[in-house]
Design a protein around this motif. Structure first.
Motif, PDB file in Angstrom:
ATOM      1  N   SER A  74      12.340   5.301 -10.177  1.00  0.00           N
ATOM      2  CA  SER A  74      11.169   4.582  -9.692  1.00  0.00           C
ATOM      3  C   SER A  74      11.370   3.075  -9.833  1.00  0.00           C
ATOM      4  CB  SER A  74       9.933   5.027 -10.473  1.00  0.00           C
ATOM      5  OG  SER A  74       8.830   4.249 -10.127  1.00  0.00           O
ATOM      6  N   GLU A  75      11.893   2.632 -10.985  1.00  0.00           N
ATOM      7  CA  GLU A  75      12.149   1.210 -11.204  1.00  0.00           C
ATOM      8  C   GLU A  75      13.166   0.696 -10.194  1.00  0.00           C
ATOM      9  OE1 GLU A  75      13.327   1.059 -15.284  1.00  0.00           O
ATOM     10  OE2 GLU A  75      11.287   1.432 -16.000  1.00  0.00           O
ATOM     11  N   GLN A  76      14.179   1.495  -9.879  1.00  0.00           N
ATOM     12  CA  GLN A  76      15.201   1.073  -8.919  1.00  0.00           C
ATOM     13  C   GLN A  76      14.607   0.880  -7.526  1.00  0.00           C
ATOM     14  OE1 GLN A  76      17.693  -0.240  -9.687  1.00  0.00           O
ATOM     15  NE2 GLN A  76      18.619   0.658 -11.434  1.00  0.00           N
ATOM     16  N   ILE A  77      13.639   1.703  -7.174  1.00  0.00           N
ATOM     17  CA  ILE A  77      12.983   1.563  -5.870  1.00  0.00           C
ATOM     18  C   ILE A  77      12.255   0.223  -5.796  1.00  0.00           C
ATOM     19  CG2 ILE A  77      11.122   2.453  -4.404  1.00  0.00           C
ATOM     20  CD1 ILE A  77      12.035   5.282  -5.368  1.00  0.00           C
ATOM     21  N   TYR A  78      11.530  -0.132  -6.867  1.00  0.00           N
ATOM     22  CA  TYR A  78      10.819  -1.409  -6.887  1.00  0.00           C
ATOM     23  C   TYR A  78      11.790  -2.582  -6.818  1.00  0.00           C
ATOM     24  CZ  TYR A  78       6.493   1.008  -8.078  1.00  0.00           C
ATOM     25  OH  TYR A  78       5.399   1.814  -8.044  1.00  0.00           O
ATOM     26  N   ILE A  79      12.893  -2.476  -7.532  1.00  0.00           N
ATOM     27  CA  ILE A  79      13.896  -3.549  -7.512  1.00  0.00           C
ATOM     28  C   ILE A  79      14.445  -3.722  -6.098  1.00  0.00           C
ATOM     29  CG2 ILE A  79      16.241  -4.135  -8.265  1.00  0.00           C
ATOM     30  CD1 ILE A  79      15.420  -2.999 -11.044  1.00  0.00           C
ATOM     31  N   GLN A  80      14.738  -2.610  -5.435  1.00  0.00           N
ATOM     32  CA  GLN A  80      15.255  -2.694  -4.068  1.00  0.00           C
ATOM     33  C   GLN A  80      14.217  -3.294  -3.126  1.00  0.00           C
ATOM     34  OE1 GLN A  80      18.450  -2.338  -3.269  1.00  0.00           O
ATOM     35  NE2 GLN A  80      18.647  -2.006  -5.474  1.00  0.00           N
ATOM     36  N   ASP A  81      12.939  -2.918  -3.291  1.00  0.00           N
ATOM     37  CA  ASP A  81      11.873  -3.511  -2.472  1.00  0.00           C
ATOM     38  C   ASP A  81      11.824  -5.017  -2.662  1.00  0.00           C
ATOM     39  OD1 ASP A  81      11.098  -1.062  -1.450  1.00  0.00           O
ATOM     40  OD2 ASP A  81       9.337  -0.856  -2.749  1.00  0.00           O
ATOM     41  N   PHE A  82      11.941  -5.448  -3.922  1.00  0.00           N
ATOM     42  CA  PHE A  82      11.908  -6.875  -4.209  1.00  0.00           C
ATOM     43  C   PHE A  82      13.086  -7.587  -3.547  1.00  0.00           C
ATOM     44  CE2 PHE A  82      12.538 -10.798  -6.424  1.00  0.00           C
ATOM     45  CZ  PHE A  82      11.262 -11.236  -6.731  1.00  0.00           C
ATOM     46  N   LEU A  83      14.287  -7.074  -3.778  1.00  0.00           N
ATOM     47  CA  LEU A  83      15.495  -7.714  -3.240  1.00  0.00           C
ATOM     48  C   LEU A  83      15.517  -7.719  -1.718  1.00  0.00           C
ATOM     49  CD1 LEU A  83      18.154  -6.320  -5.732  1.00  0.00           C
ATOM     50  CD2 LEU A  83      17.326  -8.687  -5.569  1.00  0.00           C
ATOM     51  N   ARG A  84      15.024  -6.662  -1.115  1.00  0.00           N
ATOM     52  CA  ARG A  84      15.025  -6.542   0.340  1.00  0.00           C
ATOM     53  C   ARG A  84      14.057  -7.546   0.994  1.00  0.00           C
ATOM     54  NH1 ARG A  84      15.556  -1.313   0.633  1.00  0.00           N
ATOM     55  NH2 ARG A  84      13.479  -0.926  -0.138  1.00  0.00           N
ATOM     56  N   GLY A  85      12.968  -7.893   0.276  1.00  0.00           N
ATOM     57  CA  GLY A  85      11.929  -8.692   0.916  1.00  0.00           C
ATOM     58  C   GLY A  85      11.867 -10.159   0.566  1.00  0.00           C
ATOM     59  N   TYR A  86      12.373 -10.560  -0.604  1.00  0.00           N
ATOM     60  CA  TYR A  86      12.162 -11.958  -0.995  1.00  0.00           C
ATOM     61  C   TYR A  86      13.185 -12.892  -0.353  1.00  0.00           C
ATOM     62  CZ  TYR A  86      15.891 -13.366  -4.198  1.00  0.00           C
ATOM     63  OH  TYR A  86      17.081 -13.764  -4.721  1.00  0.00           O
ATOM     64  N   VAL A  87      12.758 -14.141  -0.132  1.00  0.00           N
ATOM     65  CA  VAL A  87      13.615 -15.169   0.442  1.00  0.00           C
ATOM     66  C   VAL A  87      13.923 -16.229  -0.612  1.00  0.00           C
ATOM     67  CG1 VAL A  87      13.749 -17.016   2.174  1.00  0.00           C
ATOM     68  CG2 VAL A  87      12.743 -14.805   2.781  1.00  0.00           C
TER      69      VAL A  87
END
Length: 157
Positions: A74-87
């Motif tokens: 679950s934590e890895q999913i949130y990390i990927q969401d963060f990395l995928r979206g932030y500029v």
């Protein structure tokens, strides 16, 4: 009232150490620990912690916590969401501004909220930008350092 993170840790401890069958029972335990919490807040806490109910093998059901592997996934999913979206990440005083790709601010903000960082009071997301308010006395540099501990890949970007 005690801090949210402390309450979440206490909920985890109570579920691990007691046979709890209902939210009402859990609320009673929390009150004994010094927390004043509503049923609605407790419901959100249980959802955030991904607490479930399993059969006790007799006639009832008890609360249970996800195992460590499930939590890590679950934590890895949130990390990927963060990395995928932030500029980009910048800050001024106790305000952090996180710019995101269009339409990604909500996912990045949810990921940030799910990390339960003590440094953050709250976040507000638009379409491509997030404002995070830091707690009194927390600097932008301290926030960034804590974020990089949670998301080591951030260092590389």
């Amino acid at each position: 009232m005690k801090e949210r993170l402390t309450r979440l840790k206490t909920v985890r401890k109570l579920i691990k150490n007691y046979r709890i069958e209902s939210q009402e029972e859990l609320l009673g335990h929390l009150q004994k620990e010094g927390f004043e919490v509503t049923q609605a807040t407790l419901s959100r806490d249980l959802k955030l912690l991904k607490v479930g109910k399993v059969s006790d093998g007799h006639a009832g059901y008890v609360y249970t916590l996800p195992d460590e592997n499930e939590r890590h996934e679950s934590e890895q999913i949130y990390i990927q969401d963060f990395l995928r979206g932030y500029v980009s990440i910048d800050f001024s005083g106790n305000i952090v501004v996180i710019k995101t790709f269009g339409g990604h601010a909500d996912a990045v903000s949810n990921a940030l909220d799910a990390m339960n960082m003590d440094e953050i009071l709250g976040t507000v997301a638009g379409d491509n930008c997030i404002f995070a308010c830091l707690r009194e006395g927390v600097t932008g540099d301290e926030f960034l350092k804590s974020l990089k501990l949670r998301i080591p890949e951030l260092e590389e970007e």
